[in-house]
Design an enzyme around this catalytic site. Structure first.
Site, PDB file in Angstrom:
ATOM      1  N   ALA A 141       0.850  -1.198   0.000  1.00 37.93           N
ATOM      2  CA  ALA A 141       0.000   0.000   0.000  1.00 37.93           C
ATOM      3  C   ALA A 141       0.882   1.243   0.000  1.00 37.93           C
ATOM      4  O   ALA A 141       0.615   2.222  -0.716  1.00 37.93           O
ATOM      5  CB  ALA A 141      -0.921  -0.008   1.218  1.00 37.93           C
ATOM      6  N   ASP A 145      -0.147  -8.342  -3.578  1.00 35.45           N
ATOM      7  CA  ASP A 145      -0.370  -7.187  -2.695  1.00 35.45           C
ATOM      8  C   ASP A 145      -0.416  -5.878  -3.495  1.00 35.45           C
ATOM      9  O   ASP A 145      -1.289  -5.040  -3.293  1.00 35.45           O
ATOM     10  CB  ASP A 145       0.763  -7.066  -1.658  1.00 35.45           C
ATOM     11  CG  ASP A 145       0.723  -8.157  -0.610  1.00 35.45           C
ATOM     12  OD1 ASP A 145       0.069  -9.187  -0.859  1.00 35.45           O
ATOM     13  OD2 ASP A 145       1.342  -7.985   0.446  1.00 35.45           O
TER      14      ASP A 145
HETATM   15  O1  PMV Z   1       2.216 -11.211   4.368  1.00 32.85           O
HETATM   16  P1  PMV Z   1       1.897 -10.427   3.133  1.00 32.85           P
HETATM   17  O2  PMV Z   1       0.793  -9.471   3.251  1.00 32.85           O
HETATM   18  O3  PMV Z   1       3.131  -9.799   2.560  1.00 32.85           O
HETATM   19  O4  PMV Z   1       1.373 -11.489   2.065  1.00 32.85           O
HETATM   20  C1  PMV Z   1       2.232 -12.452   1.592  1.00 32.85           C
HETATM   21  C2  PMV Z   1       1.565 -13.331   0.580  1.00 32.85           C
HETATM   22  C3  PMV Z   1       2.494 -14.441   0.096  1.00 32.85           C
HETATM   23  O5  PMV Z   1       1.746 -15.221  -0.820  1.00 32.85           O
HETATM   24  C4  PMV Z   1       2.939 -15.322   1.244  1.00 32.85           C
HETATM   25  C5  PMV Z   1       3.736 -13.887  -0.593  1.00 32.85           C
HETATM   26  C6  PMV Z   1       3.486 -13.263  -1.954  1.00 32.85           C
HETATM   27  O6  PMV Z   1       4.417 -12.626  -2.454  1.00 32.85           O
HETATM   28  O7  PMV Z   1       2.412 -13.443  -2.524  1.00 32.85           O
END
Ligand code: PMV
Length: 308
Positions: free
Chosen positions: A104, A145
Site C-alpha cells: 500500500a 499485494d
Molecule cells: O504477508 P503479506 O501481506 O506480505 O502477504 C504475503 C503473501 C504471500 O503469498 C505469502 C507472498 C506473496 O508474495 O504473494
C-alpha cells in the site's frame, strides 16, 4: 497538494501458492496508505510515525538502509536523475501483519510521483515501481499485494494473468484479528521453498489444492455463496497449517472465530504470526466477531469489502 493512495489487502484464499503461479483470491481494504508530495531540494521520504524515514542517497544509518534501498529502487523506476520530491507517508493499517502495508505504501508513493510527473494514467509504471520497492523487503513477491493496493475491489490474481476482478453482488463483511506476533514474509516464503525442496511432490500437491480453493472461492463469490467461501477458508487454513505456517495463537483465534459463528476463518498473509481473517454474514456479526476475538488478539477490526 499532490497525493497518492494505496489500499491494504486481505488474502481470502491462496497465499504462498500464488508465489508458485497458482491463483489467490484477495480483497482490498478501505484503509491503506496515503502519500503527500511536495517539492524538496533532495528526494526524501518521511512518515508521521518516523518509522519510515529515508533519502535517496544512503543515510548510513543501518536501520534505514533497507528503506533507503527500497525508496531508491522506487524512484529510479521513474527517473535516473533526482526528482526533487519530499514524500510524506501516512499508514492506516498495522505494518508487518499480512495486510499489505508495504505494498500500500509502495503504491501510494508511486501514484503520487506519477501524478507529479503527469503520468497518473500509467498504471503499469505505478505497479512496477511499487514492485521494485516490494522486492527489497520481500525478495520475490508474487505481486498480489501491489495489484490489490492499486486496483482495489476483489479479484483473483496470478502471476501470468495478473489481476482479474471478481464481481461481488453485496459487500462482504469480515473481521481481522492481529495475533500480535510480527512476521517476515521473506522468511515465510523461504521456509515454504525449503520444505518444497525437502518434501517435493507432497508440498506441490498442497500448493495445487490451495490454488483450486482460490478458484472455487471466486466462483462462490460470484454466486454470493458465502457458505462455500467460508468452507474453502477453513480448508485453506488447514492446508497452510500443514505447511507449518500457522501458530498456536492463530489456531486459537481460528477456533474461537468458528465457535462465535464465523462462516470461515483462516490465517491471512504469510503466516508465522500476523493476522487471522474471519468471514461474517453481516456487518453486525463482523463487529461481534471483532469484539469476541479481542481478548485473544493484540487488536481486532471489522471491515466492509465493497463490490468495487
Ligand atoms: O504477508 P503479506 O501481506 O506480505 O502477504 C504475503 C503473501 C504471500 O503469498 C505469502 C507472498 C506473496 O508474495 O504473494
Amino acid at each position: 497538494m499532490i497525493q497518492g493512495r494505496g489500499r491494504g489487502k486481505v488474502i481470502l484464499l491462496g497465499e504462498h501458492a500464488v508465489v508458485y503461479g497458482y491463483p489467490a483470491l484477495a480483497a482490498a481494504l478501505d484503509r491503506g496508505a496515503e502519500a503527500e508530495l511536495s517539492a524538496s531540494s533532495d528526494d526524501r521520504l518521511v512518515s508521521a510515525t518516523a518509522l519510515l524515514n529515508a533519502r535517496r542517497k544512503h543515510s548510513h544509518d543501518e536501520k534505514c538502509e533497507q528503506i533507503d534501498e527500497a525508496f531508491t529502487a522506487l524512484l529510479e523506476s521513474f527517473s535516473a536523475i533526482p526528482l526533487g520530491v519530499c514524500l510524506k507517508i501516512q499508514l492506516e493499517i498495522p505494518p508487518g501483519v499480512g495486510l499489505g502495508g508495504s505494498a500500500a505504501t509502495g503504491i501510494a508513493l508511486s501514484a503520487a510521483i506519477a501524478a507529479h510527473l503527469g503520468r497518473s494514467g500509467d498504471l503499469a509504471l505505478i505497479e512496477s515501481a511499487a514492485l521494485a520497492w516490494e522486492r527489497v523487503f520481500h525478495g520475490t513477491p508474487s505481486g498480489v499485494d501491489t495489484a490489490l493496493a492499486l486496483h482495489g475491489g476483489v479479484g483473483l490474481f496470478d502471476k501470468m494473468r495478473g489481476f482479474q476482478r471478481v464481481d461481488i453482488k453485496e459487500p462482504l463483511h469480515i473481521a481481522i484479528a492481529n495475533s500480535g506476533a510480527k512476521t517476515s514474509t521473506r522468511e515465510m516464503v523461504e521456509a515454504v521453498a525449503l520444505r518444497r525442496e525437502q518434501e517435493g511432490e507432497a508440498v506441490d500437491e498442497i500448493l495445487r489444492s490451495i490454488g483450486l480453493l482460490a478458484k472455487r472461492g471466486a466462483l462462490a463469490l460470484n454466486d454470493n455463496d458465502l457458505l462455500t467461501l467460508g468452507e474453502a477458508m477453513n480448508e485453506n487454513h488447514r492446508l497452510l497449517a500443514g505447511l507449518g505456517l500457522s501458530t498456536p495463537s492463530l489456531d486459537a483465534l481460528q477456533r474461537a472465530a468458528l465457535n462465535e459463528g464465523a462462516l470461515g476463518a483462516k490465517l491471512t498473509g504469510s503466516g508465522g504470526g500476523g493476522a487471522l481473517v474471519a468471514l461474517a454474514r453481516s456487518r453486525e456479526q463482523a463487529e461481534a466477531l471483532a469484539l469476541a476475538l479481542s481478548s485473544l488478539a493484540l487488536e481486532t477490526s471489522s471491515y466492509e469489502i465493497k463490490p468495487w
